[in-house]
Scaffold this active site. Sequence first.
Site, PDB file in Angstrom:
ATOM      1  N   HIS A 187       0.813  -1.222   0.000  1.00 54.00           N
ATOM      2  CA  HIS A 187       0.000   0.000   0.000  1.00 54.00           C
ATOM      3  C   HIS A 187       0.838   1.260   0.000  1.00 54.00           C
ATOM      4  O   HIS A 187       0.424   2.296  -0.480  1.00 54.00           O
ATOM      5  CB  HIS A 187      -1.025  -0.037   1.127  1.00 54.00           C
ATOM      6  CG  HIS A 187      -2.149  -0.945   0.769  1.00 54.00           C
ATOM      7  ND1 HIS A 187      -2.135  -2.277   1.083  1.00 54.00           N
ATOM      8  CD2 HIS A 187      -3.237  -0.733   0.006  1.00 54.00           C
ATOM      9  CE1 HIS A 187      -3.206  -2.837   0.556  1.00 54.00           C
ATOM     10  NE2 HIS A 187      -3.887  -1.936  -0.096  1.00 54.00           N
TER      11      HIS A 187
ATOM     12  N   ARG B 265     -11.065   3.865  -1.702  1.00 55.77           N
ATOM     13  CA  ARG B 265     -10.608   3.023  -0.592  1.00 55.77           C
ATOM     14  C   ARG B 265     -11.004   3.689   0.723  1.00 55.77           C
ATOM     15  O   ARG B 265     -10.201   4.379   1.352  1.00 55.77           O
ATOM     16  CB  ARG B 265      -9.085   2.862  -0.651  1.00 55.77           C
ATOM     17  CG  ARG B 265      -8.572   2.043  -1.830  1.00 55.77           C
ATOM     18  CD  ARG B 265      -7.058   1.919  -1.782  1.00 55.77           C
ATOM     19  NE  ARG B 265      -6.557   0.786  -2.533  1.00 55.77           N
ATOM     20  CZ  ARG B 265      -6.066   0.861  -3.776  1.00 55.77           C
ATOM     21  NH1 ARG B 265      -6.020   2.013  -4.401  1.00 55.77           N
ATOM     22  NH2 ARG B 265      -5.612  -0.221  -4.375  1.00 55.77           N
TER      23      ARG B 265
ATOM     24  N   ARG C  66     -15.797   1.441  -1.766  1.00 53.26           N
ATOM     25  CA  ARG C  66     -15.541   0.133  -1.147  1.00 53.26           C
ATOM     26  C   ARG C  66     -15.735   0.285   0.355  1.00 53.26           C
ATOM     27  O   ARG C  66     -15.180   1.211   0.960  1.00 53.26           O
ATOM     28  CB  ARG C  66     -14.121  -0.323  -1.428  1.00 53.26           C
ATOM     29  CG  ARG C  66     -13.736  -1.472  -0.509  1.00 53.26           C
ATOM     30  CD  ARG C  66     -12.476  -2.148  -0.880  1.00 53.26           C
ATOM     31  NE  ARG C  66     -11.300  -1.350  -0.587  1.00 53.26           N
ATOM     32  CZ  ARG C  66     -10.087  -1.680  -1.000  1.00 53.26           C
ATOM     33  NH1 ARG C  66      -9.912  -2.768  -1.719  1.00 53.26           N
ATOM     34  NH2 ARG C  66      -9.058  -0.937  -0.703  1.00 53.26           N
TER      35      ARG C  66
ATOM     36  N   GLU D 110     -11.491 -11.374  -4.930  1.00 48.69           N
ATOM     37  CA  GLU D 110     -10.205 -11.107  -4.299  1.00 48.69           C
ATOM     38  C   GLU D 110      -9.421 -12.391  -4.030  1.00 48.69           C
ATOM     39  O   GLU D 110      -8.233 -12.336  -3.746  1.00 48.69           O
ATOM     40  CB  GLU D 110     -10.489 -10.377  -2.979  1.00 48.69           C
ATOM     41  CG  GLU D 110      -9.387  -9.557  -2.471  1.00 48.69           C
ATOM     42  CD  GLU D 110      -9.909  -8.327  -1.735  1.00 48.69           C
ATOM     43  OE1 GLU D 110      -9.087  -7.650  -1.143  1.00 48.69           O
ATOM     44  OE2 GLU D 110     -11.121  -8.068  -1.731  1.00 48.69           O
TER      45      GLU D 110
ATOM     46  N   ASN E  22      -4.497  -7.136  -7.011  1.00 52.66           N
ATOM     47  CA  ASN E  22      -3.387  -7.120  -6.038  1.00 52.66           C
ATOM     48  C   ASN E  22      -3.536  -8.272  -5.046  1.00 52.66           C
ATOM     49  O   ASN E  22      -2.599  -9.020  -4.787  1.00 52.66           O
ATOM     50  CB  ASN E  22      -3.349  -5.804  -5.268  1.00 52.66           C
ATOM     51  CG  ASN E  22      -3.327  -4.612  -6.184  1.00 52.66           C
ATOM     52  OD1 ASN E  22      -2.953  -4.740  -7.331  1.00 52.66           O
ATOM     53  ND2 ASN E  22      -3.732  -3.462  -5.688  1.00 52.66           N
ATOM     54  N   ASP E  23      -4.752  -8.373  -4.500  1.00 57.89           N
ATOM     55  CA  ASP E  23      -4.956  -9.445  -3.533  1.00 57.89           C
ATOM     56  C   ASP E  23      -5.275 -10.775  -4.201  1.00 57.89           C
ATOM     57  O   ASP E  23      -4.986 -11.830  -3.643  1.00 57.89           O
ATOM     58  CB  ASP E  23      -6.041  -9.051  -2.522  1.00 57.89           C
ATOM     59  CG  ASP E  23      -5.450  -8.145  -1.447  1.00 57.89           C
ATOM     60  OD1 ASP E  23      -4.340  -8.438  -0.982  1.00 57.89           O
ATOM     61  OD2 ASP E  23      -6.079  -7.136  -1.098  1.00 57.89           O
TER      62      ASP E  23
ATOM     63  N   ARG F 136       2.156  -9.377  -0.385  1.00 59.15           N
ATOM     64  CA  ARG F 136       2.358  -8.224  -1.275  1.00 59.15           C
ATOM     65  C   ARG F 136       3.529  -7.345  -0.849  1.00 59.15           C
ATOM     66  O   ARG F 136       4.124  -6.658  -1.655  1.00 59.15           O
ATOM     67  CB  ARG F 136       1.112  -7.331  -1.251  1.00 59.15           C
ATOM     68  CG  ARG F 136      -0.011  -7.863  -2.027  1.00 59.15           C
ATOM     69  CD  ARG F 136      -1.298  -7.160  -1.673  1.00 59.15           C
ATOM     70  NE  ARG F 136      -1.346  -5.769  -2.073  1.00 59.15           N
ATOM     71  CZ  ARG F 136      -2.457  -5.050  -2.055  1.00 59.15           C
ATOM     72  NH1 ARG F 136      -3.591  -5.589  -1.676  1.00 59.15           N
ATOM     73  NH2 ARG F 136      -2.444  -3.792  -2.417  1.00 59.15           N
TER      74      ARG F 136
ATOM     75  N   CYS G 272      -9.781  -3.339 -10.773  1.00 52.54           N
ATOM     76  CA  CYS G 272      -9.308  -2.115 -10.121  1.00 52.54           C
ATOM     77  C   CYS G 272      -7.981  -2.333  -9.387  1.00 52.54           C
ATOM     78  O   CYS G 272      -7.515  -1.459  -8.684  1.00 52.54           O
ATOM     79  CB  CYS G 272     -10.357  -1.563  -9.164  1.00 52.54           C
ATOM     80  SG  CYS G 272     -10.690  -2.619  -7.767  1.00 52.54           S
TER      81      CYS G 272
HETATM   82  C1  PEP Z   1      -6.610  -5.069  -4.741  1.00 59.27           C
HETATM   83  O1  PEP Z   1      -6.420  -5.854  -3.817  1.00 59.27           O
HETATM   84  O2  PEP Z   1      -6.347  -5.327  -5.930  1.00 59.27           O
HETATM   85  C2  PEP Z   1      -7.194  -3.746  -4.461  1.00 59.27           C
HETATM   86  C3  PEP Z   1      -7.553  -2.947  -5.448  1.00 59.27           C
HETATM   87  O3  PEP Z   1      -7.368  -3.367  -3.187  1.00 59.27           O
HETATM   88  P1  PEP Z   1      -6.177  -2.925  -2.248  1.00 59.27           P
HETATM   89  O4  PEP Z   1      -4.980  -2.688  -3.122  1.00 59.27           O
HETATM   90  O5  PEP Z   1      -6.604  -1.682  -1.538  1.00 59.27           O
HETATM   91  O6  PEP Z   1      -6.011  -4.081  -1.337  1.00 59.27           O
HETATM   92 MG    MG Z   2      -7.363  -5.679  -1.766  1.00 58.42          MG
END
Ligand code: PEP
Ligand code: MG
Length: 604
Positions: free
Chosen positions: A211, A318, A355, A458, A481-482, A492, A529
Site C-alpha cells: 500500500h 478506498r 468500497r 479477491e 493485487n490481492d 504483497r 481495479c
Molecule cells: C486489490 O487488492 O487489488 C485492491 C484494489 O485493493 P487494495 O490494493 O486496496 O487491497
Molecule cells: Mg485488496
Amino acid sequence: MGRHWYIPDMSFQVFGIPVSRGVAIGRAVLIASSRVDVAHYFVDPDGLDLEVERLRHARDVVVQELEQLQHDLPADAPTELDALLDVHLMLLRDEALTGATKQWIFERHYNAEWALSAQLEVLARQFDEMEDEYLRERKTDLEQVVERVLRVLGRDPTSPLATHNGVTPRDFAGEDPLLLVAADIAPADMIQFKRSVFQGFVTDIGGKTSHTAIVARSMDIPAVVGAREASRLIRQDDWVIVDGDAGTVIVNPSPIILEEYRFRQRQSELERARLSRLRHTPAVTLDGQKVELLANIELPADALNAVAAGAVGVGLFRSEFLFMNRDGDLPDEEEQFEAYRAAVEAMNGLPVTIRTVDVGADKPLDRLTAAELRHEHVLNPALGLRAIRWCLAEPSMFRKQLRAIYRASAFGKVRLLIPMVAQLSEARQIEDILRKVREQLDEAGRPYGKVEIGAMIEGPAAALILSGLLRSFDFVSIVTNDLILYTLAIDRAAEAVAHLYDPWHPAVLQLIAQTIAQTNAAGKGVGVCGEMAGDPAFTDLLLAIGLRNFSMHPSQIAAIKQRILRADTRFLSAKLNLVLESEDPQKTALQSFSRSALRAVSGH
Ligand code: PEP
Ligand code: MG
C-alpha cells in the site's frame, strides 16, 4: 536548486523495486519508521523564532520532568537509576542535540518536531559508529529523551498544526526538493504525505503492490521500495536520485550522472505533458470498442484529480483511509457521510464506487493494531479478520458506514463494493444488513438513490463460486493485487518473495479470464481495479480477455488510454488462447500482441 557537492568516495547506488515512475532529484530526509507520523512541514520565515521557542519550551518541560523524577527517587533506589537520569539530562542540555536542532529550524525552516528527528538520525549514526560499547548503547538513551520531547511538542496547543487545522504549509520549502528515506512507511502514514513536501521516496521494505507503493503512485511521485539497506546507508541531507522506472537510488551522484538524470527528468515531464492532451479523448479502440477508464482514490479530495485526469467515474474509493490512525476513534456516520458526499459532488454526476472499509492485513487501523495483529493475535493477518469479515463482526460500525454511503447516493451516482467476499453465506448476510439499513433510512425520512452492489473478486474462492455470487450482486470488481496474493500465496509487501509475486502467472490469468468471461455472459458489469489495470503492460491482454472497465490511479489514465487508442480487440482476442495456454504468458503476449498491433495499424 541548492549547491550540489560531489564527494567521489561517497558516491554509491542502492537497488530496489521500482514502484512509481519518474525521476526525482533532491536531498535525503531520513525518518525512522517509528517517527514517520511526526509532523513534517515548513515554517514561515516570520515564525522561526517561535518555532525555536516551542523547541526550547518542550526541552525545558522534559528537563523539569526528569529533575522531578530524580528528586522523587526513593532512598533505596538503585544508583544506576540516578546515573541514568543524569545521562538523560546531560543529553538534553547538550548543544549537539539542541543547538544543531535549532540550525535545522533556522536554515531549513523545518518545524521543531521534524528538526529534532532529523538531528536524532544524525546523532544516532554517530553513536552506531562508536567503538566503545558503553557509548554505543547511549543511543537508546538519546532516543528516549527525544521521544519525550516529541511527546511534549505533540501536546503543544501553539503548534501550527493545531492552529492550522492540519494543513501543511509548503510555501517555504527552500530551494532543494526533498526525498523521504525510511525503513518502512505504514499506509496510514503515507496518506499524511499526500499533503506533504516530499517529491520522491525510498523505503527498505515493501513490494510493488504494497500500500505504500500504491499511495506513492496515487501521489504520482517517483518511488523505490524494497531497497533493503537504503535507510542505513543514506545519510541525512545526502544528494539522492530516485529512479522510479529502474528501481535505482543513486547517492551523491557525480555531476555527469546528475546532468544525465536531469535530462531524463525533463524528458519524462514532456512525455507527461504530451499524454495529458489525451485527457478529453474518449477511450475507444481502433475497432470501435468503448472502454471506461475510472479512477482509484484514497481520500475525497483525490476526486478532483480524477476529474482532471479525464476519469469517467471513481472505480474504487478506498474508504478505509478515513478510518486509519485515529487511535480507535472511528469516524461516525455524519463524518463519513460528509466525506462520501464530497467525493460524489466532486465527480459531478459521474459514478463513485465506494468500497466498504477494508482494514486488516497490511492496512491496520493504526500502529498499535498493527503490532497487535501481527505479534499477539494473528499469525497470518491476510487470512484473518479483515475486510468484510471484520465488518460482519462489527455490525453497528458497518451499518453506520452503509447508512452514510446510502445517504451520499442522494447527491449523485453511488455504487457499493464489498471487499473479500468468499462465501455465499456472507452474500446473504450483506443482503440482510442492507435491507435493514434501507429500512432505518426510510424510517428516519433520509433520502437515498439507487445503489448498485458489487463484490470484489479477491481470492480464488470468490472466482470459483462466481455464479452463486452473481445471483446476489449487480457487478463484480477483480482486485488483482490481492487476487495474486491469495492465488500464489505471496505476501504483497515482502521483498524477499517479491520476485514470485507474478501477475503473469498462468493461474492468475486463468482466474481473471474466467471471471470476466462468466460475468460478461451473465450480462453483469465487471471491472478490474487492481494495479494491473493501470499497468500498460497488461492493457492488450485485458482487452483481449474482454475487459471494458479499468480503474486505476488518475495519473495512469492517460498512458492506458494511449494503449487503448492503438489497440484492435479483434486481433488481440484472436491471440488470447495462445497467451493463456502458454507456459510463459508474458513472452507470448509480448510476441503475439505486438504483431497483432502492427497488423492492425497496417490494416492487414
Ligand atoms: C486489490 O487488492 O487489488 C485492491 C484494489 O485493493 P487494495 O490494493 O486496496 O487491497
Ligand atoms: Mg485488496
